[in-house]
Structure formats: C-alpha cells, structure tokens
Scaffold this motif. Structure first.
Motif, PDB file in Angstrom:
ATOM      1  N   VAL A   1      32.014  41.712  19.391  1.00 26.02           N
ATOM      2  CA  VAL A   1      32.601  41.478  18.075  1.00 26.02           C
ATOM      3  C   VAL A   1      33.985  40.859  18.201  1.00 26.02           C
ATOM      4  CG1 VAL A   1      33.584  42.668  16.074  1.00 26.02           C
ATOM      5  CG2 VAL A   1      31.278  43.228  16.850  1.00 26.02           C
ATOM      6  N   ILE A   2      34.817  41.424  19.054  1.00 31.83           N
ATOM      7  CA  ILE A   2      36.196  40.962  19.191  1.00 31.83           C
ATOM      8  C   ILE A   2      36.242  39.499  19.628  1.00 31.83           C
ATOM      9  CG2 ILE A   2      38.318  41.250  20.512  1.00 31.83           C
ATOM     10  CD1 ILE A   2      37.526  44.275  20.660  1.00 31.83           C
ATOM     11  N   ILE A   3      35.439  39.160  20.623  1.00 34.29           N
ATOM     12  CA  ILE A   3      35.451  37.784  21.135  1.00 34.29           C
ATOM     13  C   ILE A   3      34.915  36.809  20.091  1.00 34.29           C
ATOM     14  CG2 ILE A   3      34.486  36.232  22.874  1.00 34.29           C
ATOM     15  CD1 ILE A   3      34.414  38.635  24.793  1.00 34.29           C
ATOM     16  N   SER A   4      33.747  37.097  19.521  1.00 36.04           N
ATOM     17  CA  SER A   4      33.121  36.158  18.579  1.00 36.04           C
ATOM     18  C   SER A   4      33.957  35.990  17.317  1.00 36.04           C
ATOM     19  CB  SER A   4      31.703  36.622  18.227  1.00 36.04           C
ATOM     20  OG  SER A   4      31.708  37.902  17.638  1.00 36.04           O
ATOM     21  N   TYR A   5      34.478  37.082  16.767  1.00 41.00           N
ATOM     22  CA  TYR A   5      35.274  36.993  15.545  1.00 41.00           C
ATOM     23  C   TYR A   5      36.537  36.157  15.755  1.00 41.00           C
ATOM     24  CZ  TYR A   5      32.567  40.535  12.977  1.00 41.00           C
ATOM     25  OH  TYR A   5      31.579  41.214  12.319  1.00 41.00           O
ATOM     26  N   ASN A   6      37.214  36.391  16.881  1.00 42.13           N
ATOM     27  CA  ASN A   6      38.463  35.657  17.127  1.00 42.13           C
ATOM     28  C   ASN A   6      38.215  34.172  17.332  1.00 42.13           C
ATOM     29  OD1 ASN A   6      41.099  37.358  17.430  1.00 42.13           O
ATOM     30  ND2 ASN A   6      39.499  38.639  18.293  1.00 42.13           N
ATOM     31  N   VAL A   7      37.210  33.837  18.117  1.00 44.20           N
ATOM     32  CA  VAL A   7      36.921  32.427  18.390  1.00 44.20           C
ATOM     33  C   VAL A   7      36.498  31.698  17.118  1.00 44.20           C
ATOM     34  CG1 VAL A   7      35.374  30.841  19.598  1.00 44.20           C
ATOM     35  CG2 VAL A   7      36.355  32.801  20.814  1.00 44.20           C
ATOM     36  N   LEU A   8      35.574  32.275  16.354  1.00 43.29           N
ATOM     37  CA  LEU A   8      35.084  31.624  15.136  1.00 43.29           C
ATOM     38  C   LEU A   8      36.179  31.515  14.078  1.00 43.29           C
ATOM     39  CD1 LEU A   8      31.554  33.292  14.843  1.00 43.29           C
ATOM     40  CD2 LEU A   8      32.095  30.993  15.665  1.00 43.29           C
ATOM     41  N   SER A   9      37.039  32.518  13.998  1.00 46.41           N
ATOM     42  CA  SER A   9      38.132  32.471  13.026  1.00 46.41           C
ATOM     43  C   SER A   9      39.101  31.338  13.347  1.00 46.41           C
ATOM     44  CB  SER A   9      38.885  33.810  13.010  1.00 46.41           C
ATOM     45  OG  SER A   9      38.056  34.845  12.529  1.00 46.41           O
ATOM     46  N   VAL A  10      39.428  31.186  14.610  1.00 46.74           N
ATOM     47  CA  VAL A  10      40.324  30.096  15.012  1.00 46.74           C
ATOM     48  C   VAL A  10      39.706  28.745  14.649  1.00 46.74           C
ATOM     49  CG1 VAL A  10      41.281  28.881  17.011  1.00 46.74           C
ATOM     50  CG2 VAL A  10      41.496  31.361  16.835  1.00 46.74           C
ATOM     51  N   VAL A  11      38.421  28.584  14.910  1.00 47.81           N
ATOM     52  CA  VAL A  11      37.739  27.313  14.630  1.00 47.81           C
ATOM     53  C   VAL A  11      37.828  26.944  13.158  1.00 47.81           C
ATOM     54  CG1 VAL A  11      35.477  26.184  14.543  1.00 47.81           C
ATOM     55  CG2 VAL A  11      36.156  27.450  16.584  1.00 47.81           C
ATOM     56  N   VAL A  12      37.470  27.875  12.274  1.00 43.18           N
ATOM     57  CA  VAL A  12      37.408  27.534  10.848  1.00 43.18           C
ATOM     58  C   VAL A  12      38.804  27.412  10.234  1.00 43.18           C
ATOM     59  CG1 VAL A  12      37.276  29.894   9.916  1.00 43.18           C
ATOM     60  CG2 VAL A  12      36.131  28.006   8.742  1.00 43.18           C
ATOM     61  N   LEU A  13      39.760  28.204  10.689  1.00 42.83           N
ATOM     62  CA  LEU A  13      41.110  28.102  10.133  1.00 42.83           C
ATOM     63  C   LEU A  13      41.782  26.793  10.537  1.00 42.83           C
ATOM     64  CD1 LEU A  13      42.372  31.776  10.576  1.00 42.83           C
ATOM     65  CD2 LEU A  13      41.892  30.602   8.422  1.00 42.83           C
ATOM     66  N   LEU A  14      41.601  26.397  11.788  1.00 37.28           N
ATOM     67  CA  LEU A  14      42.193  25.131  12.238  1.00 37.28           C
ATOM     68  C   LEU A  14      41.545  23.928  11.559  1.00 37.28           C
ATOM     69  CD1 LEU A  14      42.737  25.670  16.075  1.00 37.28           C
ATOM     70  CD2 LEU A  14      44.416  25.715  14.244  1.00 37.28           C
ATOM     71  N   ALA A  15      40.284  24.056  11.182  1.00 38.28           N
ATOM     72  CA  ALA A  15      39.578  22.944  10.533  1.00 38.28           C
ATOM     73  C   ALA A  15      40.210  22.576   9.195  1.00 38.28           C
ATOM     74  CB  ALA A  15      38.108  23.311  10.325  1.00 38.28           C
ATOM     75  N   TYR A  16      40.901  23.537   8.556  1.00 43.43           N
ATOM     76  CA  TYR A  16      41.482  23.270   7.238  1.00 43.43           C
ATOM     77  C   TYR A  16      43.000  23.464   7.209  1.00 43.43           C
ATOM     78  CZ  TYR A  16      36.657  23.246   5.717  1.00 43.43           C
ATOM     79  OH  TYR A  16      35.321  22.936   5.575  1.00 43.43           O
TER      80      TYR A  16
END
Length: 316
Positions: A139-154
């Motif tokens: 959970v910790i790894i997947s949540y952090n990586v995916l959050s960074v991806v979508v936040l940086l996209a916008y």
C-alpha cells in the motif's frame, strides 16, 4: 429480525470504538485540550515509532503460511491501479483541470495504516494486524508512486526528483518494519519476554493516539465553507471504490477474512498524507483537506454498513 439486530449490534462493536476515538479527537480539539502542536508531534511519533513497532510485533508473532497470501496482495495491487485509472478518467470529464490531481489522489488513497489497521484488528485480531501489516508494505509504495504521478501531471513547473522519492519510500518506517519483521517471522526468531512486553506497551499507544489526531485535524468549518469537487471525490472513495473492488474480489473467489480485510482497506477514508503531498507540490490544499475531512466523517457510516452487509451475507 432479532438475529439481524444482533448482527448489526456486533458490527457496531467492531466499528464504533474506532470512530468514537475520531469523534473524541474532534471534541478535544474544539475544547482546546489538544492543539495543532500536539497533533503534529503525536502524528510524528505514531508514524516514526509506535506504528512501525505495532506492525513489526504483529508480523513476528504471525504464522506467515496463514497470513502471507500472494493472491490477495496481487489483487489489491490490481484493484488499486484500476481504481486509480478509473478515478482519473472520471476526473478528466467532471473536474476542472487544476484540481484533477488532488481529486484523483483523494479518491483512491486510503488511510490503511491507521483506520484500516484499527478496524482489521477489531474484526480479526492478530490475523488482522499481521496480514494487514504485510499488505501495508504494498500500500505504502503503490499509493506514494501513483500520487506523485497524478499530482505532477497537473502541476506545471513542478518536478519531483525520482531519486529523492525512491529514497523517501525506502526510508519509510513502515516499509522498514515490514522488511525487518518478515525474516524474523520466517525464521521463527523469539525475542525475550521483557522486550515483547515493553514493545507491546509502546505499540498500544498507536491506534488511540493516531485516531485522536485524525479527529483533531478534521476541520468542520472548512467543509461548510468550501466543499466543491471534494464531495465527489469523497463519494468515489467511500462508496464507489469499496463496493466495486470488494465485489470484484468476491467474484474472483475471495471470502472470509481475506475479503473482509480488503474491504476494510478499500473503505478506509483518505489518508492525511495526501494533504502533505498536495501542499508540497503547490496544489489545492484546501480541497485536499476537505476530502480528508469528508471521508473521515462518512467512514463511520459506510464502513459500518459494509461490515454489516458482509456479516449478514456470511462473506466476512
């Protein structure tokens, strides 16, 4: 009817202690008995020390052959990716561009480390803590990586250093606790009784302290003044995601403790860490705070109803 009421009463005994502590935190903050400094200090203590201790002790006492379920871990990862993509596609059509990253993170990132783990412990005891602790690593790894991806996209002009992000994930106290604990459990290493007793004393601070901090951080004023798309993200997180993912898990043959544990993790309110990440990247931090507050309040109803449905259906 009496049997149904008895089941509902049993469900409340599982969920009410957790959410009572959250609402107690709201009350203590309004009375001024706890403040932002207390919340910041206590949250840091939980994240860096007491929660990793709780997870470590739960795993080393566990029977890995009974708690380490590769199929459950793989499904949870697939469901997390699916909910992430689904929330993003929905946001593209419904949410203003600048707020999409905040919306998506709030719609898929759950507070599994505190609320999910507390509920799992209440419902399944040692199994909930140990199996939930193993799931937390993913959970910790997947949540952090995916959050960074979508936040940086916008967030135009903002960049996240990949090396720094990887370092932060590797140094995460919960990740370290899981990685260290698994060999102990696998080799059946036994620690001295005095260490286990002291560790249990320290770990027992985790859930009540963390839940009080969650309640203390909820801003009812912010919800009243400005909700906007936050309500949509909250409904996605607390209704759409847990219903869809739990139903998919059931169709694939998961049942009993595994199905119940995954529901509790899917149904956990949005993680407070999402606010920190949004603020660090210059996003709409007010919206992020509103999503956390709304999902935390909704969880007392949606999680209780979800557990009740699983119980009467004989699936959890």
């Amino acid at each position: 009817m009496s049997e149904l009421l008895a089941t509902f009463s049993d469900t409340l005994e599982i969920t009410l202690p957790v959410f009572a502590m959250v609402f107690l935190g709201i009350g203590l903050r309004r009375l001024g008995w706890i403040d932002q400094n207390f919340i910041a200090t206590a949250s840091a203590l939980v994240f860096k020390a007491t929660l990793p201790t709780l997870v470590f002790l739960a795993i080393i006492k566990a029977d890995l052959s009974a708690t380490l379920n590769a199929n459950m871990i793989l499904f949870y990862l697939a469901a997390t990716l699916g909910s992430f993509v689904g929330a993003w596609l929905w946001a593209i059509k419904r949410v203003p561009r600048d707020d999409r990253g905040v919306y998506v993170q709030g719609a898929f990132r759950g507070n599994c480390g505190i609320v999910g783990l507390a509920l799992a412990a209440n419902l399944y005891g040692d199994y909930g803590l140990s199996a939930g602790g193993l799931l937390l690593g993913l959970v910790i790894i997947s949540y952090n990586v995916l959050s960074v991806v979508v936040l940086l996209a916008y967030q135009p002009g903002k960049q996240m250093n990949a090396a720094t992000t990887l370092r932060d994930i590797v140094r995460n106290p919960l990740i370290i606790a899981v990685v260290v604990a698994v060999p102990f459990a696998g080799l059946e290493v036994t620690l001295p009784d005095w260490i286990m007793t002291s560790g249990n004393y320290f770990a027992s601070l985790t859930l009540p302290l963390a839940l009080l901090c969650i309640g203390g951080a909820v801003s009812l004023k912010a919800i009243r003044n400005d909700s906007g798309p936050a309500l949509g993200a909250a409904m996605w997180k607390m209704v759409t995601l847990p219903v869809a993912c739990t139903f998919a898990a059931w169709l694939l043959g998961f049942e009993g403790r595994e199905l119940g544990l995954m529901f509790l993790f899917f149904a956990s309110p949005t993680a407070a860490a999402s606010f920190v990440m949004v603020k660090a990247l210059g996003g709409n931090d007010r919206m992020a705070a509103n999503i956390i507050a709304l999902t935390t309040l909704l969880a007392s109803v949606t999680v209780t109803m979800g557990v009740f449905v699983l119980q009467i259906a004989g699936l959890g």
